[in-house]
Design an enzyme around this catalytic site. Structure first.
Site, PDB file in Angstrom:
ATOM      1  N   ASP A  99       0.854  -1.167   0.000  1.00  0.00           N
ATOM      2  CA  ASP A  99       0.000   0.000   0.000  1.00  0.00           C
ATOM      3  C   ASP A  99       0.901   1.231   0.000  1.00  0.00           C
ATOM      4  O   ASP A  99       1.787   1.354   0.841  1.00  0.00           O
ATOM      5  CB  ASP A  99      -0.878  -0.004   1.266  1.00  0.00           C
ATOM      6  N   ASP A 203      -2.979   4.642  -2.513  1.00  0.00           N
ATOM      7  CA  ASP A 203      -4.050   5.192  -1.688  1.00  0.00           C
ATOM      8  C   ASP A 203      -4.462   6.590  -2.175  1.00  0.00           C
ATOM      9  O   ASP A 203      -3.602   7.438  -2.439  1.00  0.00           O
ATOM     10  CB  ASP A 203      -3.522   5.284  -0.247  1.00  0.00           C
ATOM     11  N   GLU A 257      -6.338   3.961  -6.102  1.00  0.00           N
ATOM     12  CA  GLU A 257      -7.650   4.118  -5.469  1.00  0.00           C
ATOM     13  C   GLU A 257      -8.171   5.488  -5.902  1.00  0.00           C
ATOM     14  O   GLU A 257      -7.628   6.522  -5.503  1.00  0.00           O
ATOM     15  CB  GLU A 257      -7.533   4.054  -3.948  1.00  0.00           C
ATOM     16  N   HIS A 331     -11.192  -3.026   3.092  1.00  0.00           N
ATOM     17  CA  HIS A 331     -11.168  -2.695   4.519  1.00  0.00           C
ATOM     18  C   HIS A 331     -11.977  -1.440   4.855  1.00  0.00           C
ATOM     19  O   HIS A 331     -12.054  -1.066   6.026  1.00  0.00           O
ATOM     20  CB  HIS A 331      -9.711  -2.502   4.945  1.00  0.00           C
ATOM     21  N   ASP A 332     -12.526  -0.759   3.836  1.00  0.00           N
ATOM     22  CA  ASP A 332     -13.335   0.443   4.089  1.00  0.00           C
ATOM     23  C   ASP A 332     -14.823   0.194   3.881  1.00  0.00           C
ATOM     24  O   ASP A 332     -15.634   1.097   4.105  1.00  0.00           O
ATOM     25  CB  ASP A 332     -12.947   1.574   3.107  1.00  0.00           C
TER      26      ASP A 332
HETATM   27  O1  ISL Z   1     -14.043   4.846   3.746  1.00  0.00           O
HETATM   28  C1  ISL Z   1     -14.345   5.868   3.197  1.00  0.00           C
HETATM   29  C2  ISL Z   1     -15.325   6.789   3.701  1.00  0.00           C
HETATM   30  O2  ISL Z   1     -16.175   6.105   4.507  1.00  0.00           O
HETATM   31  C3  ISL Z   1     -13.714   6.262   1.965  1.00  0.00           C
HETATM   32  O3  ISL Z   1     -14.145   7.495   1.522  1.00  0.00           O
HETATM   33  C4  ISL Z   1     -12.218   6.291   2.187  1.00  0.00           C
HETATM   34  O4  ISL Z   1     -11.899   7.272   3.103  1.00  0.00           O
HETATM   35  C5  ISL Z   1     -11.561   6.590   0.889  1.00  0.00           C
HETATM   36  O5  ISL Z   1     -11.884   5.529   0.051  1.00  0.00           O
HETATM   37  C6  ISL Z   1     -10.058   6.670   1.069  1.00  0.00           C
HETATM   38  O6  ISL Z   1      -9.577   5.514   1.644  1.00  0.00           O
HETATM   39  C7  ISL Z   1      -8.212   5.312   1.794  1.00  0.00           C
HETATM   40  O7  ISL Z   1      -7.547   6.400   2.371  1.00  0.00           O
HETATM   41  C8  ISL Z   1      -7.869   6.722   3.721  1.00  0.00           C
HETATM   42  C9  ISL Z   1      -7.889   5.501   4.629  1.00  0.00           C
HETATM   43  O8  ISL Z   1      -8.498   5.818   5.835  1.00  0.00           O
HETATM   44  C10 ISL Z   1      -8.606   4.336   4.002  1.00  0.00           C
HETATM   45  O9  ISL Z   1      -8.531   3.209   4.823  1.00  0.00           O
HETATM   46  C11 ISL Z   1      -7.977   4.110   2.668  1.00  0.00           C
HETATM   47  O10 ISL Z   1      -8.460   2.968   2.012  1.00  0.00           O
HETATM   48  C12 ISL Z   1      -6.847   7.704   4.174  1.00  0.00           C
HETATM   49  O11 ISL Z   1      -5.554   7.220   3.931  1.00  0.00           O
END
Ligand code: ISL
Length: 558
Positions: A99, A203, A257, A331-332
């Site tokens: 990541d 990310d 992402e 994971h989100d």
């Molecule tokens: O989970 C979300 C909102 O509920 C998404 O908007 C998420 O924040 C977005 O997809 C970005 O995610 C990534 O970056 C974030 C981190 O918290 C997430 O786990 C990651 O996947 C910040 O680094």
């Protein structure tokens, strides 16, 4: 370096390290735990892992806040453990992508600490510091709001200055306009590629370039200012620069992402001749059950809308020579079992999960499986707000209490949408802590570990786990899944998702009933001379689809 595009044959398994396997029984997953499960991963058939962040971090956002890109968070292990993991995975024919979190660092990163300590240090320009507005600089520099709710600005104590953070306070945004920052990022990339890593999941990569006016934007329910910080003016330039200076020298892949990207924006990131990214994660299909792309505002799932998003992305990418990523969990996201019209009822839980799996897994693109998805793991059993660990959940809970107009909406959705639903410990067996650890884990284990666990599913031929193994075999065996065109066969049906993957004389069909009712599907008459490759029911001779039935059919003209 000649890119082999190996990612087009990859089946990627996402590991969220703190919840995967705990080798030293401190309640936290670790790298040695992952190593101990390589034989499980191999028997599943996956050939690549995406490892969520393992770098040193204060863990305000579970590692998405990195304080040192060159060392490993101690409870997860050491750099030697990571090297061992890379080697052992490679010995087993499994690649590893890391990541890459470089939109922001942790506020504990030494760059940020230096920037705070000494405003004249060169590190000040690694981030965005701006003067506040109004009397005593009481107001932030502008009205932008961030992903975890609230202003994107945090005031530096006892100074007129604020720093920009699109996520939590502990995640200050890096200033990519600064060439030195880009140099640092390239060094990080090279370090891990030289270590043997095969690529990166990047990310929130579409946030790295910001419009530099930093002016107010029209206020929105969420993400005020997003036109200034999503898909910014220099995004493509920055990514192409990374490609030329780093990726082009390695046979590696990148998956971006891309929160909030349209198809057109995504195409511009992945059209091969543009040399930016290999593929992206789009979220159109996971936004089908909410309004405005805001997960807290629930919307009834509609199969028609779901199909429409796939038509759009499957055809769009095919036409431009791009490549999709295929996922239903990460994971989100809350768990897919019980989502997208699948059922949590005992009788249908596995059947409907298999149906959903067949449907997304065989489209054009690289399939991803998030840990536990292959077992049918469900959302957590959270009872009170204190059961949650996620910073986003707690920030939104604060808003729920402080902003009355949001209270009723968030009362309904907070628990259901918390990201912790996907972060409960992996269920390996039915012991007290699900075989994840012999001590209490950092977050509670789901009670249903006794029915849903890897040990049990390995021995049951008809388990979801074994079904995933079959889907993976199909992906490896049928080339048409890689190259075939995607055709939606029933765009107007409210209950049936049917598509074909077709190329020349080869045709693979997936037909899924997304409802609990038996449904006559006349379309099946057309495929009577096709071979049945896989189904979630044993007897399926008629043209009536049983509840949540899925059939995978194939024909090759010779
Ligand atoms: O989970 C979300 C909102 O509920 C998404 O908007 C998420 O924040 C977005 O997809 C970005 O995610 C990534 O970056 C974030 C981190 O918290 C997430 O786990 C990651 O996947 C910040 O680094």
């Amino acid at each position: 370096m000649n890119h082999t595009n190996w990612y087009k044959d990859a089946i990627i398994y996402q590991i969220y390290p703190r919840s995967f396997c705990d080798s030293n029984n401190d309640g936290m997953g670790d790298i040695q735990g992952i190593i101990s499960k390589i034989s499980y991963l191999k028997s599943l058939g996956i050939n690549c892992i995406w490892l969520s962040p393992v770098y040193d971090s204060p863990q305000e956002d579970n590692g998405y806040d990195i304080s040192d890109y060159y060392s490993i968070y101690k409870p997860f292990g050491t750099m030697d453990d990571l090297k061992e993991l890379i080697n052992k995975l490679h010995e087993n024919g499994i690649k590893l992508i890391m990541d890459l979190v470089v939109n922001h660092t942790s506020s504990e990163h030494k760059w940020f600490q230096e920037a705070l300590k000494d405003p004249s240090s060169k590190y000040r320009n690694y981030y965005y510091f701006k003067e506040g507005k109004g009397k005593n600089f009481k107001r932030p520099p502008n009205n932008w709001s961030g992903f975890f709710g609230g202003s994107t600005w945090e005031r530096v104590k006892d100074t007129p200055y604020y720093y920009l953070h699109l996520f939590a306070k502990g995640q200050p945004d890096l200033n990519w306009e600064n060439e030195e920052v880009r140099k640092e990022v390239k060094n990080i990339l090279k370090y891990y590629l030289d270590l043997g890593v095969d690529g990166f999941r990047c990310d929130v990569i579409t946030l790295i370039s910001k419009k530099q006016d930093f002016k107010n934007r029209p206020a929105k329910l969420a993400l005020t200012g997003k036109d200034a910080y999503v898909n910014g003016p220099r995004l493509h330039e920055f990514l192409h620069e990374l490609y030329l200076d780093v990726y082009s020298n390695y046979d590696c892949m990148t998956v971006g992402e891309t929160v909030l990207s349209t198809l057109q924006e995504a195409k511009d990131l992945v059209i091969p001749s543009r040399e930016e990214l290999s593929m992206v994660f789009n979220f159109d299909h996971t936004n089908v059950d909410n309004f405005f792309g805001v997960k807290w505002i629930e919307r009834k799932f509609s199969l028609k809308r779901f199909k429409k998003t796939y038509r759009k992305w499957q055809n769009g990418m095919y036409e431009c020579g791009g490549w999709n990523s295929l996922f239903i969990e990460n994971h989100d996201q809350r768990r897919s079992t019980g989502r997208f019209n699948t059922s949590l009822e005992k009788e249908y839980k596995d059947i409907s999960s298999k149906m959903l799996a067949s449907t997304y897994f065989l489209m054009q693109g690289t399939p991803f499986i998030y840990q536990g998805q292959e077992l049918g793991m469900t959302n957590g059993d959270f009872k009170t707000i204190d059961d949650f660990k996620d910073v986003e959940t707690h920030n939104i809970d604060k808003m729920r209490k402080e902003v009355p107009i949001l209270t009723p909406i968030l009362n309904k959705s907070l628990f259901r949408e918390s990201r912790d639903n996907a972060r409960t410990p992996m269920q390996w067996d039915d012991t007290e802590f699900g075989g994840f650890s012999s001590n209490a884990p950092w977050i509670q284990v789901n009670k249903n570990k006794s029915e849903i666990n890897a040990k049990k599913e390995e021995t049951e031929p008809s388990s979801l786990l074994n079904y995933y193994k079959k889907l993976i075999e199909l992906r490896k065996k049928y080339d048409v899944l890689k190259t075939g065109k995607y055709i939606d066969l029933l765009p107007h049906s409210n209950h049936i998702f049917a598509y074909s993957r077709k190329e020349n004389s080869r045709d693979l069909i997936v037909i899924s009933n997304f409802s609990k009712k038996s449904i006559k599907c006349k379309l099946l008459n057309k495929y009577q001379n096709y071979q049945l490759l896989l189904s979630n029911y044993e007897d399926n001779n008629s043209i009536t689809l049983k509840p949540y039935e899925t059939r995978i059919l194939y024909k090759e003209e010779r």
